[in-house]
Design a protein around this motif. Structure first.
Motif, short mmCIF file in Angstrom:
data_model
loop_
_atom_site.label_atom_id
_atom_site.label_comp_id
_atom_site.label_asym_id
_atom_site.label_seq_id
_atom_site.Cartn_x
_atom_site.Cartn_y
_atom_site.Cartn_z
N ILE A 163 9.44 -11.89 51.54
CA ILE A 163 8.15 -11.35 51.11
C ILE A 163 7.07 -11.71 52.13
CG2 ILE A 163 6.33 -11.57 49.35
CD1 ILE A 163 8.58 -11.98 47.30
N GLN A 183 9.47 -4.91 56.42
CA GLN A 183 10.34 -5.98 56.90
C GLN A 183 11.81 -5.60 56.84
OE1 GLN A 183 8.63 -5.83 54.01
NE2 GLN A 183 8.90 -7.71 52.83
N THR A 234 4.38 -5.71 50.71
CA THR A 234 5.74 -5.16 50.81
C THR A 234 5.79 -3.75 50.24
OG1 THR A 234 6.76 -7.36 50.70
CG2 THR A 234 8.15 -5.47 50.10
N GLY A 265 8.20 -1.57 52.53
CA GLY A 265 9.32 -2.42 52.97
C GLY A 265 9.44 -2.51 54.47
N ALA A 268 6.07 -9.45 55.28
CA ALA A 268 5.05 -8.39 55.16
C ALA A 268 3.66 -8.97 55.38
CB ALA A 268 5.15 -7.72 53.79
N GLY A 313 2.02 -11.03 49.27
CA GLY A 313 3.24 -10.61 49.96
C GLY A 313 3.94 -9.45 49.26
#
Length: 463
Positions: free
Chosen positions: A111, A44, A37, A42, A114, A33
Motif C-alpha cells: 500500500i 504499484q 492505490t 494500482g 502508492a 495509501g
C-alpha cells in the motif's frame, strides 16, 4: 535528582509516543495509501516491472534535469531506508506479534508504494534549484509551492532536521559501535571517531558524493546479506512452505506460545506488522522524496516509479528474507546465553549462526554497512531541511555538526534519543500526508499524463 529527571522525561516521551503512534496516525497512513492505490489504479502492481527496469538499466530521455542518476537517487533513498530495521526491526516485530506480523508488513509496504509514488511525483514536479544549481525538493517544497502553506512546510522541515540527528545519526552510530565492541572488542570512542571521519568525507561533497558512495555500498551490502540468507534458505528449502503457511495463518489467528515466546494475538500481529512496515519502507514519512527530487529525469512520473521500488526492495525483499530465515531456523522462542529471550539483532545473528558457522559475521557486516549508509542518507535529508529553513549558508555548518554528533552517538546510552527520533518521524508524516491528500488531484493528473507518454513511447518503439 538527575536520575529522577531522566526517568520523568522518558515517561513523558513514552506517553507522547504512544499517543502519536496510536491508531489515528496508523489509520491515516494506511488510509492515504489505500486511497492512492485506488485513484492511481494500482500503479504499484501495473508498473512495477517497468519501474525495476528503469532502476537497473541505463536509459536516456530527452530533457532530463537533475544532480544524480535514477539509480543513485534510489540508492541514496535505500541507503536511508535499509537499515537496522531490516535486521533487528523485523526480529522484534516477530517476537512481539508472531510470524503473522510479516504478512502485515507486506500489506503495509504494498500500500505504501502508492504513497511513495505520490510524494515523489510531487517532489519532482515542485522542485527548484539553489544558487549552486543543485536540485531542492521534497514535502517542504511541494507543500509551499503547491499549496502555499508555509507553516506546514516549515513544520515538516523542522521535524526532518531534528529526526536526522536522532534516528538518522546517533542511533546508527551507536548500533555500529555496539556491534564492533561485541564482535571485535573495539572501544566505542574509537569507532565513533572513525565513523565520524568516514561520514565527513562522504557528506562534505554533497549529494553527488553521497550518491556515489550509496550506489557502491548499498548494492554490495544487499548482495552480501541476500547471499547469506539465500544459502540458509537453500539448505532448509523443505521448511519454506511451512513457514509461509504459519505466516498466513498467524496473520489472521495469532500465534500460540512456543519456548520463551508467550504467544500473540491478531491485534498484536497487525500492530507490529504495520508499525515495522512503516519503519522499513518509510512510505508516508516524505524523506525518500527529498532524494527523488535530486534525480535526473525528464518527467516526474518516471522518477516516481523508480522511488516506488524502494518500498518493494526494502520491505518485500529484504524483510521477507530475514523473516524466512528466522522461520526456517525455528529461532522464535529461544533464549540466549544470558537466559533472556532472543530478540532484535541478537536473534537474527543466532539464526544465521545456527546454520552457517560464520553467519554471525554476515549479520555484523550487514549491520555496519546498513547503519553507515542510513547515516549518510539522512545527512542529505537533514541538510536539505536545514537549507529550506535557514538558507544555503548554514549547510556547511550543518554538515560539520552532523559529523561531530556521530561521536557522542557512538558512546552514549540513547534510550531517550530513540523516543525523540520516533516522535519526530511521526510528526514528519503528518504534514507530508496532509500535503499529498491536498494535492492528490495534481498527482492523478501527472500520473495520467505520464501513462499517456508511456503508451506513446511504446507505439514509437514498435513502429
Amino acid at each position: 535528582m538527575l536520575a529522577d529527571l531522566y526517568n520523568t522525561t522518558l515517561l513523558c516521551l513514552d506517553k507522547f509516543y504512544t499517543l502519536l503512534w496510536g491508531a489515528p496516525l496508523l489509520i491515516l497512513i494506511m488510509g492515504v495509501g489505500l486511497y492512492l492505490t485506488v485513484v492511481l489504479r494500482g500503479i504499484q502492481f501495473r508498473y512495477l516491472a517497468y519501474a525495476l527496469k528503469l532502476v537497473f538499466t541505463k536509459q536516456q530521455h530527452k530533457g532530463e534535469k537533475g544532480d544524480i542518476s535514477h539509480f543513485e537517487s534510489l540508492m541514496t533513498a535505500l541507503a536511508a531506508t535499509i537499515g537496522i530495521g531490516n535486521i533487528a526491526g523485523i526480529s522484534t516485530a516477530i517476537v512481539a506479534g508472531g510470524m503473522g506480523a510479516l504478512f502485515w508488513m507486506w500489506v503495509t509496504a504494498i500500500i505504501g508504494m502508492a504513497t511513495r509514488f505520490a510524494e515523489s511525483i510531487l517532489a519532482v514536479k515542485y522542485r527548484t534549484t539553489d544558487t549552486k544549481g543543485e536540485m531542492c525538493g521534497g514535502p517542504m517544497y511541494f507543500i509551499q509551492y503547491g499549496l502555499g502553506w508555509r507553516w506546514l512546510s516549515t513544520a515538516f522541515a523542522f521535524c526532518g532536521a531534528i529526526a536526522a540527528f536522532g534516528g538518522g545519526n546517533m542511533l546508527q552510530a551507536n548500533s555500529v559501535a555496539d556491534v564492533l565492541k561485541e564482535t571485535f572488542s573495539i572501544d566505542p570512542l574509537i569507532s565513533g571517531v572513525v565513523i565520524a571521519v568516514l561520514t565527513g568525507m562522504t557528506i562534505l561533497g554533497g549529494i553527488r558524493s553521497i550518491g556515489k558512495v550509496a550506489s557502491f555500498l548499498v548494492p554490495m551490502m544487499v548482495l552480501i546479506y541476500i547471499s547469506g540468507a539465500g544459502l540458509i534458505l537453500l539448505l532448509n528449502f523443505t521448511k519454506i512452505p511451512g513457514v509461509f503457511l504459519t505466516i498466513f495463518e498467524s496473520a489472521f489467528t495469532g500465534q500460540a506460545a512456543v519456548g520463551g515466546f508467550l504467544g500473540s494475538t491478531i491485534v498484536m500481529a497487525i500492530q507490529m506488522g504495520v508499525s515495522r512496515g512503516l519503519m522499513t519502507s518509510e512510505a508516508g514519512l516524505g524523506t525518500a522524496s527529498i532524494a527523488a527530487a535530486a534525480a535526473q529525469t525528464d518527467v516526474p512520473g518516471r522518477q516516481a516509479l523508480v522511488s516506488m521500488t524502494g518500498c518493494f526492495l526494502a520491505t518485500i525483499v529484504m524483510c521477507t528474507l530475514t523473516g524466512l530465515v528466522l522461520g526456517v531456523t525455528d529461532i522464535l522462542g529461544k533464549t540466549g546465553t544470558d537466559g533472556k529471550l532472543l530478540t532484535g539483532a541478537a536473534m537474527t545473528m543466532a539464526a544465521f549462526k545456527s546454520v552457517i558457522p560464520w553467519g554471525g559475521y554476515i549479520v555484523t557486516t550487514g549491520l555496519i554497512l546498513f547503519a553507515f549508509t542510513t547515516l549518510v542518507g539522512y545527512a542529505y535529508y537533514g541538510e536539505k531541511c536545514c537549507e529550506y529553513l535557514f538558507g544555503e549558508k548554514l549547510v556547511p555548518y550543518y554538515r560539520i555538526l552532523f559529523t561531530l554528533i556521530v561521536i557522542p552517538g557512538a558512546v552514549l546510552e540513547l534510550e531517550i534519543v530513540w523516543k525523540v527520533s520516533d516522535i519526530f518521524n511521526g510528526m514528519m508524516a503528518i504534514p507530508n500526508l496532509i500535503g499529498i491528500m491536498a494535492l492528490s488531484k495534481i498527482v492523478i493528473e501527472e500520473k495520467r499524463a505520464f501513462t499517456k507518454l508511456l503508451r506513446q513511447e511504446a507505439i514509437e518503439e514498435s513502429a
